[in-house]
Write a protein that holds these residues in place. Structure first.
Motif, PDB file in Angstrom:
ATOM      1  N   VAL A  27       7.480  -3.987   2.605  1.00 36.90           N
ATOM      2  CA  VAL A  27       7.439  -3.364   1.280  1.00 36.90           C
ATOM      3  C   VAL A  27       7.909  -1.919   1.360  1.00 36.90           C
ATOM      4  O   VAL A  27       8.688  -1.448   0.511  1.00 36.90           O
ATOM      5  N   LEU A  28       7.472  -1.199   2.392  1.00 38.01           N
ATOM      6  CA  LEU A  28       7.899   0.189   2.565  1.00 38.01           C
ATOM      7  C   LEU A  28       9.406   0.262   2.827  1.00 38.01           C
ATOM      8  O   LEU A  28      10.090   1.149   2.294  1.00 38.01           O
ATOM      9  N   ASN A  29       9.923  -0.660   3.642  1.00 41.18           N
ATOM     10  CA  ASN A  29      11.365  -0.683   3.901  1.00 41.18           C
ATOM     11  C   ASN A  29      12.158  -0.883   2.611  1.00 41.18           C
ATOM     12  O   ASN A  29      13.149  -0.189   2.358  1.00 41.18           O
ATOM     13  N   LEU A  30      11.730  -1.824   1.804  1.00 42.04           N
ATOM     14  CA  LEU A  30      12.417  -2.084   0.531  1.00 42.04           C
ATOM     15  C   LEU A  30      12.317  -0.882  -0.396  1.00 42.04           C
ATOM     16  O   LEU A  30      13.271  -0.563  -1.124  1.00 42.04           O
ATOM     17  N   LYS A  83       9.811   5.872  17.863  1.00 40.89           N
ATOM     18  CA  LYS A  83      11.251   5.612  17.959  1.00 40.89           C
ATOM     19  C   LYS A  83      11.687   4.426  17.102  1.00 40.89           C
ATOM     20  O   LYS A  83      12.719   4.485  16.425  1.00 40.89           O
ATOM     21  N   ARG A  84      10.924   3.348  17.143  1.00 41.63           N
ATOM     22  CA  ARG A  84      11.343   2.165  16.392  1.00 41.63           C
ATOM     23  C   ARG A  84      11.313   2.401  14.886  1.00 41.63           C
ATOM     24  O   ARG A  84      12.094   1.815  14.141  1.00 41.63           O
ATOM     25  N   TYR A  85      10.426   3.303  14.448  1.00 36.53           N
ATOM     26  CA  TYR A  85      10.390   3.633  13.020  1.00 36.53           C
ATOM     27  C   TYR A  85      11.639   4.427  12.619  1.00 36.53           C
ATOM     28  O   TYR A  85      12.231   4.182  11.562  1.00 36.53           O
ATOM     29  N   VAL A  86      12.002   5.372  13.459  1.00 30.13           N
ATOM     30  CA  VAL A  86      13.196   6.184  13.162  1.00 30.13           C
ATOM     31  C   VAL A  86      14.447   5.305  13.194  1.00 30.13           C
ATOM     32  O   VAL A  86      15.338   5.449  12.347  1.00 30.13           O
ATOM     33  N   GLY A 118      10.635  11.866   7.945  1.00 26.62           N
ATOM     34  CA  GLY A 118       9.276  12.185   8.375  1.00 26.62           C
ATOM     35  C   GLY A 118       8.232  11.447   7.561  1.00 26.62           C
ATOM     36  O   GLY A 118       7.248  10.919   8.113  1.00 26.62           O
ATOM     37  N   VAL A 119       8.445  11.392   6.250  1.00 26.20           N
ATOM     38  CA  VAL A 119       7.514  10.664   5.373  1.00 26.20           C
ATOM     39  C   VAL A 119       7.497   9.189   5.727  1.00 26.20           C
ATOM     40  O   VAL A 119       6.419   8.570   5.835  1.00 26.20           O
ATOM     41  N   TYR A 120       8.681   8.609   5.924  1.00 27.41           N
ATOM     42  CA  TYR A 120       8.781   7.183   6.256  1.00 27.41           C
ATOM     43  C   TYR A 120       8.076   6.878   7.577  1.00 27.41           C
ATOM     44  O   TYR A 120       7.307   5.909   7.680  1.00 27.41           O
ATOM     45  N   THR A 121       8.343   7.701   8.582  1.00 20.87           N
ATOM     46  CA  THR A 121       7.735   7.467   9.903  1.00 20.87           C
ATOM     47  C   THR A 121       6.217   7.577   9.837  1.00 20.87           C
ATOM     48  O   THR A 121       5.487   6.759  10.426  1.00 20.87           O
ATOM     49  N   TRP A 122       5.720   8.569   9.121  1.00 27.30           N
ATOM     50  CA  TRP A 122       4.265   8.751   9.003  1.00 27.30           C
ATOM     51  C   TRP A 122       3.628   7.566   8.287  1.00 27.30           C
ATOM     52  O   TRP A 122       2.592   7.047   8.724  1.00 27.30           O
ATOM     53  N   LEU A 123       4.252   7.114   7.198  1.00 29.18           N
ATOM     54  CA  LEU A 123       3.700   5.976   6.457  1.00 29.18           C
ATOM     55  C   LEU A 123       3.720   4.704   7.307  1.00 29.18           C
ATOM     56  O   LEU A 123       2.759   3.925   7.301  1.00 29.18           O
ATOM     57  N   GLN A 124       4.825   4.486   8.042  1.00 29.72           N
ATOM     58  CA  GLN A 124       4.897   3.292   8.884  1.00 29.72           C
ATOM     59  C   GLN A 124       3.802   3.296   9.955  1.00 29.72           C
ATOM     60  O   GLN A 124       3.228   2.246  10.282  1.00 29.72           O
ATOM     61  N   SER A 125       3.504   4.474  10.480  1.00 29.56           N
ATOM     62  CA  SER A 125       2.480   4.551  11.531  1.00 29.56           C
ATOM     63  C   SER A 125       1.082   4.274  11.001  1.00 29.56           C
ATOM     64  O   SER A 125       0.170   3.974  11.780  1.00 29.56           O
ATOM     65  N   LYS A 126       0.891   4.341   9.687  1.00 25.02           N
ATOM     66  CA  LYS A 126      -0.418   4.117   9.087  1.00 25.02           C
ATOM     67  C   LYS A 126      -0.602   2.683   8.600  1.00 25.02           C
ATOM     68  O   LYS A 126      -1.726   2.280   8.278  1.00 25.02           O
ATOM     69  N   LEU A 127       0.508   1.917   8.513  1.00 25.14           N
ATOM     70  CA  LEU A 127       0.401   0.564   7.985  1.00 25.14           C
ATOM     71  C   LEU A 127      -0.163  -0.384   9.043  1.00 25.14           C
ATOM     72  O   LEU A 127       0.059  -0.200  10.245  1.00 25.14           O
ATOM     73  N   ILE A 128      -0.862  -1.403   8.577  1.00 25.94           N
ATOM     74  CA  ILE A 128      -1.584  -2.272   9.508  1.00 25.94           C
ATOM     75  C   ILE A 128      -0.995  -3.672   9.605  1.00 25.94           C
ATOM     76  O   ILE A 128      -1.403  -4.447  10.469  1.00 25.94           O
ATOM     77  N   ASN A 129      -0.041  -4.043   8.733  1.00 24.84           N
ATOM     78  CA  ASN A 129       0.553  -5.378   8.846  1.00 24.84           C
ATOM     79  C   ASN A 129       2.031  -5.324   8.477  1.00 24.84           C
ATOM     80  O   ASN A 129       2.500  -4.385   7.826  1.00 24.84           O
TER      81      ASN A 129
END
Length: 592
Positions: free
Chosen positions: A293-296, A405-408, A276-287
């Motif tokens: 960086v978040l994936n790593l 979906k793509r984030y999960v 949930g944290v990962y998905t929320w953060l990914q949805s807020k990133l702009i590039n």
């Protein structure tokens, strides 16, 4: 060129995966040295045909022992490596039939990811060929054969499946708990026809097949003279259920299973929370750079968690794989409810039967029955990853979340990449209960059964100091009583244990005393006694001058004060004297 390579991998992904799986297992098989679990099994396979009375404690695994014994006859000097190759054949066969069966329901490259994750759990198992791997192999065939019967309607398939279930009981007596898998038949008939009939021709045929399978094994035991030993062993199994010092005591098993499922829920909660944290953060990133960086960062987090809590692929790692297995199977049962989707539901229900029933009877539950997810883990992995593909349409209630979906899916990739990387590292550092890096396991042991097996300098030096001296006191066929955690030394010297269980640590003090008294009452020649003076419970410790002193034992479950008293009484009663010692080991002979 790269495009051609990628196309070839995609087209022949199973062939490439199979080659990698076989080569990886072979590379792992030559390193690691264990004298407890693996040594106990090796002693069983060596003695089951020529001295069965001295492996009575292992008779509840009679079918496992017979197959191992036949392999030992075919390769009498194959040693540890030879039996590990048998294990590789078993694991690779299970890998192949699981993939071939599952791909007809959900053909996805993620099946191979799940199967490789399951393979990593088994590689480095201190019983590379043993009752766990054999159980999974047979049960998987039962699932396939029952499905064949449901497809064709031919009763012979149900008989064959039942027969295999009956034989499987004697692979490992707790496999009695797997018999409810026969309920797959009426449940699938209910899904297909809308009526539940437990006592129909297909069900009865499977039951009769099971009875015939049991009868054939019992008849074979009678014919070859094993039945008396088997019943003696079953008496010991029954007593262990009430022995508070035994790891298979019934109350302990119940507590352990409760801890297993609490662990699954806890680890599953962490997976969902971080997702949930990962998905929320990914949805807020702009590039995309921030996204990388978040994936790593999450690869680091999951790798850290994987390495921090376990040195081997056990406990939290097993809880994670079972969480994926349960979630995948339950979602399939919920979402696939049309009659044309019967096969998918059947596979999901069969995988649930395997992961629920197969661990029953193991002293650590799913942590020691690590072969139960050969169907559920690849199925759960493939289904969850397919569920979050862009081409999959969700229902109206969940449709508003489809943008995530793509984030999960990316999160699931991160988890499995971390899991497989950690699994390879852990297998390298705790193969066959042998710690430290494979880079340090380059030392050989001078014994005919240890050829092409390499371990660390500590274990190799201890064995190479001991074995030349020990061979001066015992010859093949002699009696050697090894105290307390190294039954593999009986195998390496081709000697008989003085009592019916070569792994003395597994016995309570009262049982050890009883067996020693029984052996003496038969006027069995007194054995040479080999006594270790260090903790050898999987991870070998250093020299302990108080190892046999009941007044200086550490307070933990590994200590056996009553057992030490029984052993000391036996040595005193028969006037044993130390004839050789190097501190780590003592060789004792009776003063006659």
């Amino acid at each position: 060129m790269m495009k051609f390579i990628l196309h070839s991998i995609q087209k022949h992904k199973f062939a490439y995966a199979l080659v990698v799986v076989i080569l990886y297992q072979l590379a792992c098989a030559v390193q690691g040295f264990d004298l407890s679990d693996e040594g106990w099994g090796m002693y069983f396979y060596q003695q089951i045909f020529k001295n069965p009375e001295y492996v009575v404690a292992q008779m509840p695994y009679w079918v496992t022992g017979v197959i191992g014994g036949v392999w030992n006859l075919l390769l009498p000097e194959g040693g540890f490596l030879g039996t590990r190759i048998l294990g590789i054949i078993m694991v690779t066969g299970t890998f192949c039939i699981s993939y071939e069966f599952l791909k007809k329901s959900i053909n996805s490259g993620w099946l191979l990811v799940g199967l490789i994750a399951q393979m990593l759990i088994v590689v480095g198992d201190p019983k590379p060929y043993g009752y766990n791997s054999l159980t999974a192999f047979i049960v998987l065939w039962v699932v396939i054969v029952f499905w064949r019967g449901l497809e064709t309607g031919r009763l012979v398939w149900f008989f064959i499946g039942g027969f295999m279930l009956g034989v499987n009981i004697f692979v490992r007596i707790p496999n009695l708990a797997i018999l409810p898998i026969i309920l797959l038949i009426p449940v699938c008939q209910y899904w297909k026809n809308g009526s539940m009939r437990f006592f129909n021709s297909q069900m009865w045929t499977a039951v009769w097949g099971t009875i015939v399978g049991v009868a054939v094994i019992i008849a074979a035991m009678y014919y070859w003279g094993y039945w008396t030993f088997f019943m003696e062993a079953m008496t010991g199994v029954a007593s262990s259920a009430t022995d508070e010092t035994n790891s298979h005591q019934f109350g302990r098993l119940i507590v352990r299973y409760a801890q297993n499922y609490w662990g699954i829920i806890s680890v599953g909660g962490i997976v969902v929370l971080l997702g949930g944290v990962y998905t929320w953060l990914q949805s807020k990133l702009i590039n995309k750079y921030s996204s990388w960086v978040l994936n790593l960062l999450f690869v680091f987090i999951w790798t850290f968690l994987g390495l921090c809590f376990n040195k081997a692929l056990r406990h939290n790692d097993m809880y994670f794989t079972h969480f994926i297995s349960y979630v995948g199977a339950i979602l399939i049962l919920k979402n696939y409810n049309r009659s044309e989707e019967l096969r998918m539901r059947y596979v999901a229900l069969a995988s649930l039967f395997m992961i629920v029933c197969m661990p029953l009877g193991s002293d650590q539950g799913i942590n020691t029955m690590w072969t139960s997810a050969w169907l559920a883990l690849p199925l759960g992995t493939a289904y969850l990853c397919r569920l979050f593909e862009d081409g999959v349409t969700w229902n109206e209630k969940l449709g508003k979340y489809s943008m995530y979906k793509r984030y999960v899916r990316c999160y699931l990739c991160i988890i499995f990449v971390s899991y497989i990387a950690c699994g390879i590292y852990k297998n390298d550092n705790l193969a066959y209960y042998d710690p430290d890096s494979r880079l340090e396991k380059v030392h050989s042991i001078d014994n005919q059964y240890c050829r092409f097996i390499y371990t660390g300098s500590y274990r190799a030096n201890l064995m190479n100091d001991l074995l030349p001296v020990l061979e001066k006191y015992v010859k093949p066929g002699d009696f050697l009583l090894v105290y307390n955690f190294m039954p593999g030394l009986n195998y390496m010297t081709d000697t008989r244990s003085y009592i019916s269980n070569a792994w003395l640590w597994c016995l309570s003090g009262a049982e050890l005393e009883r067996q020693l008294q029984f052996a003496m009452s038969k006027n069995t020649p007194l054995p040479v006694v080999l006594r270790q003076n260090f903790r050898a419970t999987n991870l070998w410790g250093g020299y302990d001058p108080y190892f046999m002193d009941v007044n200086h034992l550490p307070e933990n479950v590994l200590s056996r004060p009553d057992q030490i008293k029984a052993m000391n009484n036996f040595l005193d009663m028969n006037h044993y004297k130390t004839v050789w010692t190097n501190r780590y080991f003592d060789i004792l002979l009776p003063d006659v």
